[in-house]
Write a protein that holds these residues in place. Structure first.
Motif: not given
Length: 223
Positions: A90-119
């Protein structure tokens, strides 16, 4: 397996560097599945309906920027090809390692998330969302991390898996035009160019039939 009506949230991380968080939710009484980039939830969502229609839906907040006769349903697909008996990609979400940023704080409610480690040896994490019907055969996908396995309201299922992959070319070369358009659009909406934000490029893979979303970091203008 999570029951129909459940919601799963996840994001890609590498140490203190983080990406955006996403949510996938099933319907209690139908086979519908919804995918949201959480920060962009007021703008657009992805819907995979029991009827077989898949689309990006522009939400009321985003509809303000649509043209007079422009549909709020984008990338509509009604015909699909199984990649294995009972399974659709159905879908592919692509997250480049180059686009990760230090301590980025989203403007969303804090919820439990599954942390997916980048290789650290690979360019991106590809998060694939697969829809299975009630008779789907077991499928093994190599080198993948299972984020969630969810039951749909029609007796089907959803599997969300993450896999490390390489890119053919750097993101900011291949998608330079789209990223420039995003920066211009953000300025039109009041972004002053001094704060870090994030965006998503949406599309459709015509050869394999799945929807695409690609995370990008929109960094502040150079000093």
């Amino acid at each position: 397996m999570l029951s129909p009506g459940a919601q799963v949230r996840f994001r890609v991380t590498k140490g203190d560097k983080v990406g955006s968080s996403w949510s996938v939710q099933t319907s209690k009484g139908k086979g519908d599945v919804y995918v949201l980039h959480r920060e962009g939830a007021q703008q657009i969502k992805t819907s995979f309906h029991e009827s077989g229609q898949w689309h990006f839906s522009v939400m009321p907040e985003g509809q303000k920027r649509l043209g007079e006769n422009e549909s709020s349903y984008l990338g509509v697909v009604k015909e699909h090809t199984e990649f294995a008996s009972g399974w659709l990609h159905a879908m592919r979400i692509t997250v480049p390692r180059s686009e990760l940023r230090d301590g980025y704080e989203e403007q969303v409610r804090e919820k439990t998330v599954v942390e997916v480690p980048a290789d650290p040896e690979m360019d991106v994490v590809s998060i694939d969302i697969f829809l299975g019907d009630s008779n789907a055969i077991p499928v093994r996908i190599e080198h993948s991390l299972l984020i969630a396995h969810m039951e749909r309201g029609d007796g089907g299922q959803v599997a969300i898996l993450a896999r490390p992959m390489l890119l053919d070319e750097p993101l900011h070369i291949g998608l330079a035009e789209q990223i420039s358009q995003i920066r211009d659009g953000l300025r039109d909406q009041g972004w002053n160019g001094t704060s870090l934000t994030r965006a998503v490029i949406i599309g459709h893979d015509d050869s394999r039939g799945f929807h695409r979303q690609i995370e990008v970091a929109i960094d502040p203008d150079p000093a």
